[in-house]
Design a protein around this motif. Structure first.
Motif, PDB file in Angstrom:
ATOM      1  N   GLN A 136      67.159  34.248  33.260  1.00  0.00           N
ATOM      2  CA  GLN A 136      68.330  34.472  32.404  1.00  0.00           C
ATOM      3  C   GLN A 136      67.969  34.306  30.925  1.00  0.00           C
ATOM      4  O   GLN A 136      68.492  35.021  30.075  1.00  0.00           O
ATOM      5  CB  GLN A 136      69.465  33.520  32.788  1.00  0.00           C
ATOM      6  CG  GLN A 136      70.779  33.865  32.136  1.00  0.00           C
ATOM      7  CD  GLN A 136      71.294  35.245  32.533  1.00  0.00           C
ATOM      8  OE1 GLN A 136      71.120  35.692  33.667  1.00  0.00           O
ATOM      9  NE2 GLN A 136      71.912  35.937  31.607  1.00  0.00           N
ATOM     10  N   GLU A 137      67.068  33.377  30.628  1.00  0.00           N
ATOM     11  CA  GLU A 137      66.651  33.171  29.234  1.00  0.00           C
ATOM     12  C   GLU A 137      65.980  34.429  28.683  1.00  0.00           C
ATOM     13  O   GLU A 137      66.208  34.819  27.534  1.00  0.00           O
ATOM     14  CB  GLU A 137      65.705  31.984  29.138  1.00  0.00           C
ATOM     15  CG  GLU A 137      65.289  31.659  27.723  1.00  0.00           C
ATOM     16  CD  GLU A 137      64.348  30.480  27.647  1.00  0.00           C
ATOM     17  OE1 GLU A 137      63.436  30.529  26.807  1.00  0.00           O
ATOM     18  OE2 GLU A 137      64.513  29.517  28.427  1.00  0.00           O
ATOM     19  N   LEU A 138      65.162  35.067  29.506  1.00  0.00           N
ATOM     20  CA  LEU A 138      64.523  36.317  29.097  1.00  0.00           C
ATOM     21  C   LEU A 138      65.570  37.401  28.880  1.00  0.00           C
ATOM     22  O   LEU A 138      65.507  38.150  27.902  1.00  0.00           O
ATOM     23  CB  LEU A 138      63.505  36.763  30.148  1.00  0.00           C
ATOM     24  CG  LEU A 138      62.798  38.086  29.892  1.00  0.00           C
ATOM     25  CD1 LEU A 138      62.026  38.054  28.586  1.00  0.00           C
ATOM     26  CD2 LEU A 138      61.872  38.409  31.053  1.00  0.00           C
ATOM     27  N   ARG A 155      67.239  36.708  25.612  1.00  0.00           N
ATOM     28  CA  ARG A 155      66.338  36.951  24.484  1.00  0.00           C
ATOM     29  C   ARG A 155      66.223  38.443  24.167  1.00  0.00           C
ATOM     30  O   ARG A 155      66.011  38.827  23.016  1.00  0.00           O
ATOM     31  CB  ARG A 155      64.972  36.353  24.806  1.00  0.00           C
ATOM     32  CG  ARG A 155      64.165  36.053  23.588  1.00  0.00           C
ATOM     33  CD  ARG A 155      62.917  35.252  23.855  1.00  0.00           C
ATOM     34  NE  ARG A 155      62.110  35.835  24.915  1.00  0.00           N
ATOM     35  CZ  ARG A 155      61.485  35.132  25.850  1.00  0.00           C
ATOM     36  NH1 ARG A 155      61.570  33.829  25.864  1.00  0.00           N
ATOM     37  NH2 ARG A 155      60.763  35.733  26.765  1.00  0.00           N
ATOM     38  N   MET A 156      66.368  39.300  25.162  1.00  0.00           N
ATOM     39  CA  MET A 156      66.243  40.741  24.957  1.00  0.00           C
ATOM     40  C   MET A 156      67.568  41.421  24.632  1.00  0.00           C
ATOM     41  O   MET A 156      67.584  42.576  24.225  1.00  0.00           O
ATOM     42  CB  MET A 156      65.633  41.398  26.203  1.00  0.00           C
ATOM     43  CG  MET A 156      64.172  41.072  26.419  1.00  0.00           C
ATOM     44  SD  MET A 156      63.098  41.538  25.056  1.00  0.00           S
ATOM     45  CE  MET A 156      63.253  43.318  25.073  1.00  0.00           C
ATOM     46  N   ARG A 157      68.682  40.712  24.768  1.00  0.00           N
ATOM     47  CA  ARG A 157      70.002  41.309  24.544  1.00  0.00           C
ATOM     48  C   ARG A 157      70.146  41.782  23.092  1.00  0.00           C
ATOM     49  O   ARG A 157      70.003  41.023  22.158  1.00  0.00           O
ATOM     50  CB  ARG A 157      71.106  40.313  24.873  1.00  0.00           C
ATOM     51  CG  ARG A 157      72.483  40.939  24.847  1.00  0.00           C
ATOM     52  CD  ARG A 157      73.583  40.011  25.304  1.00  0.00           C
ATOM     53  NE  ARG A 157      73.272  39.188  26.459  1.00  0.00           N
ATOM     54  CZ  ARG A 157      73.300  39.588  27.730  1.00  0.00           C
ATOM     55  NH1 ARG A 157      73.610  40.836  28.002  1.00  0.00           N
ATOM     56  NH2 ARG A 157      73.019  38.760  28.707  1.00  0.00           N
ATOM     57  N   GLY A 158      70.408  43.073  22.928  1.00  0.00           N
ATOM     58  CA  GLY A 158      70.639  43.662  21.611  1.00  0.00           C
ATOM     59  C   GLY A 158      69.397  43.826  20.757  1.00  0.00           C
ATOM     60  O   GLY A 158      69.499  44.120  19.573  1.00  0.00           O
ATOM     61  N   VAL A 159      68.215  43.673  21.336  1.00  0.00           N
ATOM     62  CA  VAL A 159      66.974  43.694  20.568  1.00  0.00           C
ATOM     63  C   VAL A 159      66.403  45.102  20.479  1.00  0.00           C
ATOM     64  O   VAL A 159      66.298  45.805  21.477  1.00  0.00           O
ATOM     65  CB  VAL A 159      65.922  42.765  21.218  1.00  0.00           C
ATOM     66  CG1 VAL A 159      64.548  42.982  20.615  1.00  0.00           C
ATOM     67  CG2 VAL A 159      66.347  41.326  21.080  1.00  0.00           C
ATOM     68  N   THR A 160      66.067  45.486  19.276  1.00  0.00           N
ATOM     69  CA  THR A 160      65.240  46.658  19.032  1.00  0.00           C
ATOM     70  C   THR A 160      64.382  46.290  17.836  1.00  0.00           C
ATOM     71  O   THR A 160      64.882  46.144  16.724  1.00  0.00           O
ATOM     72  CB  THR A 160      66.067  47.915  18.714  1.00  0.00           C
ATOM     73  OG1 THR A 160      66.968  48.165  19.797  1.00  0.00           O
ATOM     74  CG2 THR A 160      65.171  49.115  18.523  1.00  0.00           C
ATOM     75  N   ARG A 161      63.099  46.075  18.099  1.00  0.00           N
ATOM     76  CA  ARG A 161      62.197  45.691  17.008  1.00  0.00           C
ATOM     77  C   ARG A 161      60.804  46.231  17.282  1.00  0.00           C
ATOM     78  O   ARG A 161      60.444  46.506  18.412  1.00  0.00           O
ATOM     79  CB  ARG A 161      62.185  44.185  16.805  1.00  0.00           C
ATOM     80  CG  ARG A 161      61.380  43.385  17.773  1.00  0.00           C
ATOM     81  CD  ARG A 161      61.271  41.910  17.391  1.00  0.00           C
ATOM     82  NE  ARG A 161      62.532  41.233  17.353  1.00  0.00           N
ATOM     83  CZ  ARG A 161      63.016  40.472  18.337  1.00  0.00           C
ATOM     84  NH1 ARG A 161      62.328  40.306  19.447  1.00  0.00           N
ATOM     85  NH2 ARG A 161      64.180  39.899  18.224  1.00  0.00           N
TER      86      ARG A 161
END
Length: 97
Positions: A57-59, A62-68
Motif C-alpha cells: 500500500q505504501e508503494l 507513493r505512486m499516486r498522481g506521480v509523473t516525473r
C-alpha cells in the motif's frame, strides 16, 4: 579511490507533457532517464498480476498522481555544469537530492 557522489534530479510534470520533458532533456544531451508515471505503474500491475497477490500500500500511495522524469549527474563541478545545461530553458520545476 574516491567514491563518486551522485545528484538525483527529479523533474515533475504531467502525463500530457511527459514527452515534451523527455524530448527537451534528450536534446540537451541527457541519455539516461528514469520515468515514474502512475499510469504506466498501474498498467504494469494489471499486465503482470499473475506474478503476485499483494502490492504494498505504501508503494501504491507513493505512486499516486506521480509523473516525473529523473536523471543523475555527478556531484562535482562537471556534474553541476551538466545539470545547468540539462535544465536551462526546460520550463519545468525540478528538485535535486
Amino acid at each position: 579511490m574516491d567514491e563518486i557522489k551522485w545528484l538525483e534530479v527529479a523533474v515533475n510534470t504531467t502525463p500530457d507533457r511527459l514527452d515534451e520533458v523527455t524530448a527537451k532533456l534528450t536534446a540537451a544531451g541527457m541519455t539516461g532517464l528514469v520515468i515514474e508515471d502512475e499510469g504506466e505503474f498501474q498498467q504494469f500491475l494489471e499486465q503482470n498480476r499473475q506474478y503476485w497477490d499483494y502490492v504494498d500500500q505504501e508503494l501504491m500511495e507513493r505512486m499516486r498522481g506521480v509523473t516525473r522524469v529523473k536523471f543523475y549527474v555527478t556531484d562535482d563541478d562537471e556534474g553541476h555544469k551538466q545539470l545547468e545545461r540539462y535544465t536551462h530553458g526546460l520550463g519545468f520545476e525540478h528538485t535535486v537530492t
